[in-house]
Design a protein around this motif. Structure first.
Motif, PDB file in Angstrom:
ATOM      1  N   ILE A   1       0.840  -1.203   0.000  1.00 21.20           N
ATOM      2  CA  ILE A   1       0.000   0.000   0.000  1.00 21.20           C
ATOM      3  C   ILE A   1       0.878   1.257   0.000  1.00 21.20           C
ATOM      4  O   ILE A   1       0.595   2.219  -0.711  1.00 21.20           O
ATOM      5  CB  ILE A   1      -0.988  -0.001   1.196  1.00 21.20           C
ATOM      6  N   GLN A   2       1.973   1.228   0.761  1.00 16.89           N
ATOM      7  CA  GLN A   2       2.833   2.423   0.829  1.00 16.89           C
ATOM      8  C   GLN A   2       3.656   2.623  -0.448  1.00 16.89           C
ATOM      9  O   GLN A   2       4.258   3.663  -0.637  1.00 16.89           O
ATOM     10  CB  GLN A   2       3.738   2.363   2.070  1.00 16.89           C
ATOM     11  N   PHE A   3       3.692   1.628  -1.304  1.00 15.59           N
ATOM     12  CA  PHE A   3       4.345   1.755  -2.614  1.00 15.59           C
ATOM     13  C   PHE A   3       3.531   2.713  -3.502  1.00 15.59           C
ATOM     14  O   PHE A   3       4.077   3.470  -4.289  1.00 15.59           O
ATOM     15  CB  PHE A   3       4.400   0.358  -3.255  1.00 15.59           C
ATOM     16  N   TYR A   4       2.220   2.649  -3.357  1.00 12.32           N
ATOM     17  CA  TYR A   4       1.330   3.468  -4.197  1.00 12.32           C
ATOM     18  C   TYR A   4       0.829   4.730  -3.498  1.00 12.32           C
ATOM     19  O   TYR A   4       0.480   5.700  -4.157  1.00 12.32           O
ATOM     20  CB  TYR A   4       0.108   2.639  -4.618  1.00 12.32           C
ATOM     21  N   PHE A   5       0.718   4.666  -2.168  1.00  9.45           N
ATOM     22  CA  PHE A   5       0.063   5.754  -1.437  1.00  9.45           C
ATOM     23  C   PHE A   5       0.889   6.236  -0.241  1.00  9.45           C
ATOM     24  O   PHE A   5       1.575   5.445   0.398  1.00  9.45           O
ATOM     25  CB  PHE A   5      -1.283   5.266  -0.877  1.00  9.45           C
ATOM     26  N   ASN A   6       0.727   7.530   0.065  1.00  3.91           N
ATOM     27  CA  ASN A   6       1.133   8.021   1.378  1.00  3.91           C
ATOM     28  C   ASN A   6      -0.014   7.658   2.305  1.00  3.91           C
ATOM     29  O   ASN A   6      -1.185   7.881   1.965  1.00  3.91           O
ATOM     30  CB  ASN A   6       1.311   9.536   1.348  1.00  3.91           C
ATOM     31  N   VAL A   7       0.325   7.116   3.451  1.00  2.00           N
ATOM     32  CA  VAL A   7      -0.718   6.585   4.338  1.00  2.00           C
ATOM     33  C   VAL A   7      -0.756   7.359   5.653  1.00  2.00           C
ATOM     34  O   VAL A   7       0.285   7.615   6.258  1.00  2.00           O
ATOM     35  CB  VAL A   7      -0.429   5.091   4.656  1.00  2.00           C
ATOM     36  N   ASP A   8      -1.949   7.703   6.095  1.00  2.00           N
ATOM     37  CA  ASP A   8      -2.122   8.266   7.436  1.00  2.00           C
ATOM     38  C   ASP A   8      -3.131   7.423   8.192  1.00  2.00           C
ATOM     39  O   ASP A   8      -4.152   7.003   7.624  1.00  2.00           O
ATOM     40  CB  ASP A   8      -2.656   9.704   7.373  1.00  2.00           C
ATOM     41  N   TYR A   9      -2.829   7.186   9.453  1.00  2.00           N
ATOM     42  CA  TYR A   9      -3.792   6.498  10.323  1.00  2.00           C
ATOM     43  C   TYR A   9      -4.693   7.588  10.896  1.00  2.00           C
ATOM     44  O   TYR A   9      -4.190   8.524  11.531  1.00  2.00           O
ATOM     45  CB  TYR A   9      -3.024   5.766  11.428  1.00  2.00           C
ATOM     46  N   GLY A  10      -5.976   7.524  10.636  1.00  2.00           N
ATOM     47  CA  GLY A  10      -6.898   8.571  11.089  1.00  2.00           C
ATOM     48  C   GLY A  10      -7.238   8.432  12.561  1.00  2.00           C
ATOM     49  O   GLY A  10      -6.638   9.056  13.430  1.00  2.00           O
ATOM     50  N   PHE A  11      -8.176   7.519  12.863  1.00  2.00           N
ATOM     51  CA  PHE A  11      -8.562   7.297  14.252  1.00  2.00           C
ATOM     52  C   PHE A  11      -9.185   5.913  14.413  1.00  2.00           C
ATOM     53  O   PHE A  11      -9.602   5.288  13.431  1.00  2.00           O
ATOM     54  CB  PHE A  11      -9.512   8.409  14.743  1.00  2.00           C
ATOM     55  N   THR A  12      -9.213   5.476  15.667  1.00  2.00           N
ATOM     56  CA  THR A  12      -9.748   4.152  15.987  1.00  2.00           C
ATOM     57  C   THR A  12     -11.235   4.283  16.322  1.00  2.00           C
ATOM     58  O   THR A  12     -11.663   5.285  16.896  1.00  2.00           O
ATOM     59  CB  THR A  12      -8.989   3.578  17.211  1.00  2.00           C
ATOM     60  N   VAL A  13     -12.006   3.273  15.962  1.00  2.00           N
ATOM     61  CA  VAL A  13     -13.450   3.282  16.232  1.00  2.00           C
ATOM     62  C   VAL A  13     -13.830   1.969  16.927  1.00  2.00           C
ATOM     63  O   VAL A  13     -13.535   0.894  16.412  1.00  2.00           O
ATOM     64  CB  VAL A  13     -14.258   3.424  14.902  1.00  2.00           C
ATOM     65  N   GLY A  14     -14.452   2.085  18.084  1.00  2.00           N
ATOM     66  CA  GLY A  14     -14.844   0.881  18.840  1.00  2.00           C
ATOM     67  C   GLY A  14     -16.087   0.230  18.265  1.00  2.00           C
ATOM     68  O   GLY A  14     -16.827   0.856  17.498  1.00  2.00           O
ATOM     69  N   PRO A  15     -16.343  -1.027  18.647  1.00  2.81           N
ATOM     70  CA  PRO A  15     -17.490  -1.756  18.087  1.00  2.81           C
ATOM     71  C   PRO A  15     -18.858  -1.189  18.490  1.00  2.81           C
ATOM     72  O   PRO A  15     -19.851  -1.435  17.815  1.00  2.81           O
ATOM     73  CB  PRO A  15     -17.340  -3.177  18.665  1.00  2.81           C
ATOM     74  N   GLN A  16     -18.885  -0.411  19.583  1.00  2.00           N
ATOM     75  CA  GLN A  16     -20.189   0.034  20.111  1.00  2.00           C
ATOM     76  C   GLN A  16     -20.952   0.990  19.197  1.00  2.00           C
ATOM     77  O   GLN A  16     -22.139   1.212  19.400  1.00  2.00           O
ATOM     78  CB  GLN A  16     -20.006   0.659  21.513  1.00  2.00           C
TER      79      GLN A  16
END
Ligand code: SAM
Length: 268
Positions: free
Chosen positions: A155-170
């Motif tokens: 994925i990083q070969f094609y894109f710059n990647v940012d981790y946005g945020f975590t979301v819980g199951p609730q």
């Protein structure tokens, strides 16, 4: 309209928190009249936020039972396409202009979907996806971490990647068993150009086949042992290293060495 029944087999975990939907859409930084694809609109919680941004929205939904509901809710504001996003030829739907993708992806299509996105990376200006947290961490991983691997490099070969945020199951109905996370992909302007990309990915795959083993051992699956010794003189990568310590440019150096070796020795 008949009563809608959720289908687990289609990864139908519907988001129930409007604020999360807004947060996801905000990450896309949409402009009026921009082309946006939403994959799996479901009951339309994200769709509603996207419509508010006045973008040109195309939604791909596999479940025909959801189409009447979506039509009633959004009418002509959205182009609804009742298809399996993995089975269509994306070229048939792509406009001339670049597209942004925004989606709460069904878990089970994450890998093949990402694969398709990499094949068309230049057609997209941004991709904002909610996926399983564990996969998001692998995509956004740093070199040397336990999450760093083939998927990270791919994925990083094609894109710059940012981790946005975590979301819980609730915040889903029904609740999934795992956490989710939002990632943002932006196509790289400095994507490496390789003559034999297939070979490059084969080397990456072989390199990671056994994470605990050194490169020289794993590479024996690709080249005979005496040739592995010769490779030492053809590239500056110590073959006593493990794949998880190699950056993309170091993998490229290894690939260049293996290409030289193959050329010199007429290996397949
Ligand atoms: N966007 C909605 C939300 O956030 O609540 C629904 C998200 S739900 C995780 C995934 C959606 O993708 C479901 O509506 C499901 O029917 C749809 N879907 C599953 N597989 C699909 C496929 N191959 N192509 C298009 N849509 C798909």
């Amino acid at each position: 309209m008949k009563k809608f029944r959720m289908k687990k087999s289609l990864g139908q975990h519907f988001l129930t928190d409007k604020n999360i939907a807004k947060k996801i859409v905000n990450l896309a930084h949409l402009q009026e009249n921009e082309n946006v694809w939403e994959i799996g609109p479901g009951r339309g919680i994200l769709t509603n936020e996207l419509v508010d941004q006045k973008c040109i929205l195309t939604c791909f939904e596999i479940d025909s039972d959801l189409i009447p509901l979506l039509k009633k809710r959004f009418n002509s504001k959205v182009e609804l396409i009742n298809v399996d996003i993995l089975k269509i030829n994306w070229q048939d739907y792509l406009p001339k202009e670049k597209v942004k993708i925004v989606a709460n992806l069904p878990y089970q299509i994450t890998s093949p979907f990402l694969y398709k996105v990499t094949k068309k990376a230049h057609n997209f200006s941004k991709v904002v996806l909610m996926i399983q947290k564990e996969v998001a961490k692998r995509i956004a991983a740093d070199i040397g971490s336990k999450d760093y691997g083939k998927l990270t490099l791919k994925i990083q070969f094609y894109f710059n990647v940012d981790y946005g945020f975590t979301v819980g199951p609730q915040v889903f109905k029904p609740q999934p068993k795992v956490n989710s996370a939002v990632i943002i992909l932006r196509p790289r302007e400095d994507k490496p150009i390789l003559e034999d990309e297939e070979l490059f990915w084969h080397i990456v795959k072989v390199g990671f086949r056994n994470r605990r083993k050194m490169l020289r051992r794993n590479l024996r699956m690709l080249i005979p042992k005496p040739q592995v010794e010769k490779l030492k003189s053809l590239c500056n990568i110590a073959l006593t290293r493990r794949a998880e310590t190699l950056s993309e440019s170091e993998f490229i150096e290894l690939y260049d060495g293996i290409r030289k070796l193959k050329r010199d020795n007429d290996l397949d």
